[in-house]
Design a protein around this motif. Structure first.
Motif, PDB file in Angstrom:
ATOM      1  N   GLU A  37      -3.591   7.317  -1.691  1.00 55.51           N
ATOM      2  CA  GLU A  37      -2.897   6.051  -1.900  1.00 55.51           C
ATOM      3  C   GLU A  37      -1.762   5.931  -0.895  1.00 55.51           C
ATOM      4  O   GLU A  37      -1.104   6.917  -0.563  1.00 55.51           O
ATOM      5  N   HIS A  62       1.413   2.907   0.349  1.00 57.50           N
ATOM      6  CA  HIS A  62       2.069   1.641   0.050  1.00 57.50           C
ATOM      7  C   HIS A  62       2.808   1.150   1.284  1.00 57.50           C
ATOM      8  O   HIS A  62       3.292   1.941   2.092  1.00 57.50           O
ATOM      9  N   ARG A  64      -0.818  -2.217  -1.328  1.00 59.20           N
ATOM     10  CA  ARG A  64      -1.164  -0.895  -1.838  1.00 59.20           C
ATOM     11  C   ARG A  64      -2.618  -0.637  -1.465  1.00 59.20           C
ATOM     12  O   ARG A  64      -3.496  -1.451  -1.769  1.00 59.20           O
ATOM     13  N   THR A  78      -5.773   2.158  -1.669  1.00 57.20           N
ATOM     14  CA  THR A  78      -6.303   3.387  -2.264  1.00 57.20           C
ATOM     15  C   THR A  78      -7.584   3.780  -1.554  1.00 57.20           C
ATOM     16  O   THR A  78      -8.276   2.940  -0.967  1.00 57.20           O
TER      17      THR A  78
END
Lengths: 111, 112
Positions: free
Chosen positions: A55, A57, A62, A64
């Motif tokens: 993950e 940010h 965001r 994943t």
């Protein structure tokens, strides 16, 4: 070289909602990147996630990565009209640093 | 000023004409790329260059040629343009060992 496949092809939401788009691929990767393209303009790099990361940010973005499912998702939280654009995933695999781009997801955010 | 520039930004030409698209960068990157974008097909790699003396074909090089005049300049030529070369063309650069690419604003080419 393999190409990622984005899903959905098109997404239409209201301002303030979250937008999620996905990218699937077939074989192991070195890294996966997401780019944004405003209509008729050059692509802009958003995020790179390596194969050993799960993950990342960046501001309202965001990303994943699930290597077991061979897929990645891009989440844009609290979307704005200015987020209206096409979003592309790009994959590097094998010994190449050259990314292969998917066909993109077209996002429209209505004010 | 933009880090990656392309000229011209728009061009209309006729079938059979020779045309050159130019790309310049001020990012100091060694690697440069030419892509074409067609609706619904994403970006496809035409040629790439890892340094001034290195030129490589990409996925769709037929009908195209390139020249790397300097670290900062990479031009794409269509020797004899045909209508199915109508597309949006992008130049991109990247740094050694890194995958992130930096794109120019694009050249919209129409071949009639």
């Amino acid at each position: 070289s393999q190409q990622g496949e984005e899903d959905p092809q098109a997404l239409s939401i209201q301002e303030g909602e979250n937008a999620t788009m996905n990218c699937s691929y077939k074989t192991s990767i070195n890294n996966l990147q997401w780019y944004r393209q405003n209509s008729g303009r050059g692509l802009v790099h958003l995020i790179l996630i390596r194969s050993n990361e799960r993950e990342k940010h960046s501001g309202r973005l965001r990303v994943t990565l699930d290597t077991s499912k061979k897929s990645s998702s891009l989440l844009i939280t609290a979307s704005r009209a200015a987020d209206t654009a096409s979003y592309f995933c790009a994959i590097t695999s094998g010994g190449s640093y050259i990314p292969t781009f998917g066909r993109g997801t077209s996002l429209i955010v209505h004010p | 000023d933009a880090d990656v520039t392309q000229t011209p930004r728009n061009r209309i030409t006729k079938t059979g004409k020779r045309i050159m698209l130019e790309c310049s960068q001020t990012k100091g990157h060694d690697r440069m790329y030419w892509y074409r974008q067609d609706p619904g097909l994403g970006l496809r790699l035409i040629y790439y260059s890892f340094d001034v003396k290195d030129i490589n074909k990409g996925e769709i090089s037929d009908g195209y040629s390139v020249s790397r005049q300097a670290q900062a300049k990479f031009s794409l030529s269509l020797e004899s343009a045909i209508p199915n070369q109508t597309a949006l063309y992008f130049c991109a650069t990247s740094d050694l060992g890194l995958a992130e690419q930096y794109f120019g604003p694009g050249t919209r080419l129409t071949v009639t």
